[in-house]
Design an enzyme around this catalytic site. Structure first.
Site, PDB file in Angstrom:
ATOM      1  N   LYS A   2       0.776  -1.197   0.070  1.00  0.00           N
ATOM      2  CA  LYS A   2       0.141   0.206   0.226  1.00  0.00           C
ATOM      3  C   LYS A   2       0.809   1.166  -0.092  1.00  0.00           C
ATOM      4  O   LYS A   2       1.789   1.388   0.891  1.00  0.00           O
ATOM      5  CB  LYS A   2      -1.006  -0.041   1.392  1.00  0.00           C
ATOM      6  CG  LYS A   2      -2.112  -1.190   1.109  1.00  0.00           C
ATOM      7  CD  LYS A   2      -3.201  -0.579   0.733  1.00  0.00           C
ATOM      8  CE  LYS A   2      -4.265  -1.606   0.282  1.00  0.00           C
ATOM      9  NZ  LYS A   2      -4.951  -1.316  -1.055  1.00  0.00           N
TER      10      LYS A   2
ATOM     11  N   ARG B 259      -9.801  -8.630  -7.390  1.00  0.00           N
ATOM     12  CA  ARG B 259     -10.357  -9.295  -8.433  1.00  0.00           C
ATOM     13  C   ARG B 259      -9.750 -10.625  -8.952  1.00  0.00           C
ATOM     14  O   ARG B 259     -10.454 -11.473  -9.669  1.00  0.00           O
ATOM     15  CB  ARG B 259      -9.694  -8.163  -9.511  1.00  0.00           C
ATOM     16  CG  ARG B 259      -8.313  -8.068  -9.929  1.00  0.00           C
ATOM     17  CD  ARG B 259      -8.101  -7.077 -10.690  1.00  0.00           C
ATOM     18  NE  ARG B 259      -8.091  -5.459  -9.944  1.00  0.00           N
ATOM     19  CZ  ARG B 259      -8.129  -4.292 -10.712  1.00  0.00           C
ATOM     20  NH1 ARG B 259      -7.707  -4.372 -11.827  1.00  0.00           N
ATOM     21  NH2 ARG B 259      -8.193  -3.380  -9.952  1.00  0.00           N
TER      22      ARG B 259
HETATM   23  N1  BES Z   1      -8.887  -3.125  -1.252  1.00  0.00           N
HETATM   24  C1  BES Z   1      -8.198  -2.181  -2.448  1.00  0.00           C
HETATM   25  C2  BES Z   1      -9.396  -1.175  -2.760  1.00  0.00           C
HETATM   26  C3  BES Z   1      -9.699  -0.339  -1.547  1.00  0.00           C
HETATM   27  C4  BES Z   1      -9.180   0.877  -1.544  1.00  0.00           C
HETATM   28  C5  BES Z   1     -10.918  -0.383  -0.879  1.00  0.00           C
HETATM   29  C6  BES Z   1      -9.400   1.891  -0.701  1.00  0.00           C
HETATM   30  C7  BES Z   1     -11.261   0.613   0.148  1.00  0.00           C
HETATM   31  C8  BES Z   1     -10.446   1.824   0.175  1.00  0.00           C
HETATM   32  C9  BES Z   1      -8.036  -2.997  -3.409  1.00  0.00           C
HETATM   33  O1  BES Z   1      -7.277  -4.232  -3.191  1.00  0.00           O
HETATM   34  C10 BES Z   1      -6.787  -2.227  -3.932  1.00  0.00           C
HETATM   35  O2  BES Z   1      -5.744  -2.068  -3.493  1.00  0.00           O
HETATM   36  N2  BES Z   1      -6.925  -1.901  -5.227  1.00  0.00           N
HETATM   37  C11 BES Z   1      -6.100  -1.230  -5.974  1.00  0.00           C
HETATM   38  C12 BES Z   1      -5.964  -1.434  -7.428  1.00  0.00           C
HETATM   39  C13 BES Z   1      -5.071  -0.828  -8.161  1.00  0.00           C
HETATM   40  C14 BES Z   1      -3.747  -1.445  -7.662  1.00  0.00           C
HETATM   41  C15 BES Z   1      -5.076  -1.235  -9.578  1.00  0.00           C
HETATM   42  C16 BES Z   1      -6.592   0.531  -5.839  1.00  0.00           C
HETATM   43  O3  BES Z   1      -7.824   0.716  -6.120  1.00  0.00           O
HETATM   44  O4  BES Z   1      -5.756   1.460  -5.671  1.00  0.00           O
HETATM   45 ZN    ZN Z   2      -5.547  -4.478  -2.662  1.00  0.00          ZN
END
Ligand code: BES
Ligand code: ZN
Ligand code: ZN
Length: 477
Positions: free
Chosen positions: A256, A331
Site C-alpha cells: 500500500k 479481482r
Molecule cells: N482493497 C483495495 C481497494 C480499496 C482502496 C478499498 C481503498 C477501500 C479503500 C484493493 O485491493 C486495491 O488495493 N485496489 C487497488 C487497485 C490498483 C492497484 C489497480 C486500488 O484501487 O488502488
Molecule cells: Zn489491494
C-alpha cells in the site's frame, strides 16, 4: 446489544413515550396550555424532537409533518437516530412509541434509524458494560405495523448488525478460517446450508487466483458456499451472490503506497460481510428464492512466499493472468468465484467488493459504483431499491474499449488497467470470468465510515444488506 421490539403492549406508568402524530391525538396525559404552545413553537422552528420531562418519564414529540415530500424515509431514519442518542444520554433503557398518523413507511424507517443508530462495536473494551448503549427495548403502539412487519424488520436489522460486526472485527480476530467458522455458525442459526472448501479442495478446483493471493499468508484460504433453497422458490435457476473476503490487504509486494492507506484494510472483507448478512436476512425471512452465495477468503500478505509482480497465474477458468500489481488482489479471488459460479447455471450473479480506491474517489461514501452485463431493467430495479433504502448506486459505463487497457504482453490479460477509470477496468477484468447476466457492485466508498453519519455508525456501515434484501424481495424471474 440489539433492541427487542414489542408490539402494542400497554404503556406502563413512568414509561418514556415517543409520540408521532397530531398533538390533538396525544392522550397519554393532559398537556397544559403552556406545554402545547411550547411544542408547537418548537415545531414551527423546525425542531425535529421536542422533549417534555414529566416527573419520572420523558415524552419525546416527533415533528414529522406531511409537508416533507422528498426522502421522507431517510429523514425519518435520521430523526430516529437522533432520538436514540438523546435517549442514550439520559441512560433510558426502554421507550414506547405511539404513532397515530397511520404511516407505515415513516414509522418503519424511524424504527430502523433508532436500531441502526444504537449500534456500537464494543467487544474490545475492558469494561464493556459501561460502553453499552442504554436502550434495549422498544414497544410500538400503532395500527400501521403488524407482527410480520416487525419480525421481518428485526431480522434485517440483525443482519446489518452481523455485517457491521464482521467488518469491524480486526484481522487478529478474523482470518479466513475464522470467517468460514462464522458462516457455519450463522447457517446453523438461520437455516441456510454451508459448505466450506479448505486449501486442498480449493487446489483441486484449480482456483489459481485465490491460491496466488494466499501464497504469502500464514493461514490457508477458505472458499465458503451458502445456499438457501426453499420449496417455494420462484426461480428455477439460482441467483448467486459473491463477496470479496480479503480479511486483510497489505497490498502484498506492491505494498500500500500512500500514508495510512493500510489502516482500514481489515474492512476489505466488507463485501463478504454484506453477502453473509444478506443470506441471514433472506433465510430468516424465508424469501421464496433459490440463492447461493460464494465467499473466497484470504489475507494478502508480504512474505518470502508471496506472489510477486510479473508472476503469471492460471485461473479457475483456464485464463492466464499476468500480475503487475499484487495490490489488485480482490479481482483475482473474485474471478475464481465468478467462474466457479458458472457450474450452477445462474439466472443472475451479483458480486459485492471493496474493489478499488477509484470507486471511492469517484463517489465518496454516498453511493456504490455498479456496472455489468445484466439487462437495463435489472439495473433499474437495483437503482430503485438503492433509492428506497438509501443505499444508493451509480451505474458506470462498461464499454469494451476499456478492455484494451488490460492487454498483457505475455499472457491473456494483466490484472491492472492504468491510472484512469480504475473502477471500470477492474469490472472489465472480472467480466472475463462471467458468462451469465451479472452485476458488479464496488462498495469501497460506502462500506466503511470514518465518522458516524446519523444511523450509519462509525466503522463498517453494513452497506449492501438492505439494498440486496430489498432488491431480492422485489425480484421477479
Ligand atoms: N482493497 C483495495 C481497494 C480499496 C482502496 C478499498 C481503498 C477501500 C479503500 C484493493 O485491493 C486495491 O488495493 N485496489 C487497488 C487497485 C490498483 C492497484 C489497480 C486500488 O484501487 O488502488
Ligand atoms: Zn489491494
Ligand atoms: Zn483489496
Amino acid at each position: 446489544m440489539s433492541i427487542k421490539i414489542n408490539l402494542n403492549k400497554d404503556t406502563k406508568k413512568n414509561d418514556n413515550i415517543v409520540f408521532i402524530g397530531d398533538i390533538k391525538d396525544f392522550k397519554a396525559f393532559e398537556l397544559t396550555g403552556d406545554q402545547k404552545k411550547y411544542i408547537e413553537d418548537q415545531f414551527k422552528n423546525d425542531k425535529s424532537i421536542v422533549t417534555i420531562n414529566q416527573y419520572n418519564s420523558f415524552i419525546y414529540f416527533i415533528n414529522f409533518t406531511d409537508k416533507i415530500v422528498k426522502n421522507k424515509k431517510e429523514i425519518a431514519g435520521k430523526i430516529g437516530s437522533k432520538l436514540v442518542s438523546i435517549v442514550d444520554s439520559y441512560k433510558q433503557t426502554s421507550v414506547s412509541i405511539i404513532e397515530t398518523n397511520s404511516n407505515f413507511e415513516v414509522l418503519y424507517a424511524f424504527i430502523e434509524g433508532i436500531v441502526l443508530g444504537n449500534y456500537k462495536f464494543i467487544k474490545y473494551y475492558k469494561d464493556i458494560k459501561s460502553k453499552k448503549s442504554s436502550l434495549n427495548s422498544i414497544n410500538i403502539i400503532s395500527s400501521s405495523v403488524n407482527k410480520n412487519n416487525i419480525d421481518e424488520l428485526q431480522n434485517i436489522l440483525k443482519a446489518v448488525y452481523i455485517t457491521r460486526d464482521l467488518a469491524n472485527e480486526p484481522f487478529s480476530g478474523l482470518n479466513a478460517i475464522q470467517l468460514a467458522d462464522r458462516i457455519i455458525e450463522l447457517g446453523k442459526k438461520s437455516g441456510f446450508k454451508v459448505t466450506v472448501f479448505d486449501k486442498e479442495k480449493i487446489a483441486e478446483r484449480k482456483m489459481g487466483g485465490l491460491l496466488a493471493v494466499n501464497k504469502g499468508s500464514e493461514e490457508p484460504p477458505t472458499f465458503s458456499i451458502m445456499e438457501w433453497k426453499p420449496d417455494n422458490a420462484k426461480n428455477s435457476k439460482p441467483i448467486i451472490l459473491v463477496g470479496k473476503g480479503i480479511v486483510f490487504d497489505t497490498g502484498g509486494y506492491s505494498i500500500k503506497p500512500t500514508k495510512n492507506s493500510m489502516d482500514m484494510m481489515k474492512f476489505d472483507m466488507a463485501g463478504a460481510a454484506a453477502v453473509i448478512g444478506t443470506m441471514y436476512a433472506v433465510s430468516k425471512n424465508k424469501l421464496p428464492l433459490h440463492i447461493i452465495a460464494l465467499i473466497p477468503a484470504t489475507d494478502n500478505a508480504v512474505d518470502a512466499k508471496s506472489y510477486v509482480p510479473g508472476d503469471v497465474i492460471k485461473m479457475h477458468n483456464g485464463l492466464f493472468v499476468e500480475v503487475l500489481n499484487t495490490d489488485a488482489e480482490g479481482r483475482l479471488i473474485l474471478a475464481d468465484a465468478l467462474s466457479y459460479a458458472q457450474k450452477d447455471d445462474p439466472e443472475l450473479v451479483i458480486d459485492l467488493a471493496t474493489l478499488t480506491g477509484s470507486a471511492a474517489v469517484a463517489l465518496g461514501t454516498e453511493a456504490a459504483v455498479v456496472m455489468g452485463t445484466a439487462d437495463d431493467t435489472i439495473f433499474s430495479k437495483l437503482e430503485k431499491s438503492g433509492e428506497d433504502v438509501y443505499e444508493r448506486v451509480v451505474k458506470f459505463p462498461f464499454w469494451d474499449e476499456y478492455k484494451e487497457m488490460l492487454k498483457s504482453n505475455i499472457a491473456d490479460i494483466k490484472n491492472i488497467g492504468g491510472r484512469e477509470a480504475g473502477a471500470v477496468t477492474a469490472g472489465k477484468f472480472l467480466e472475463y470470468f462471467t458468462e451469465y447476466p451479472w452485476i458488479h457492485i464496488d462498495i469501497a466508498g460506502p462500506a466503511m465510515l470514518s465518522n458516524k453519519s446519523s444511523y450509519r455508525t462509525v466503522g463498517g456501515s453494513g452497506y449492501g444488506v438492505r439494498l440486496l434484501y430489498d432488491f431480492l424481495k422485489n425480484y421477479e424471474s
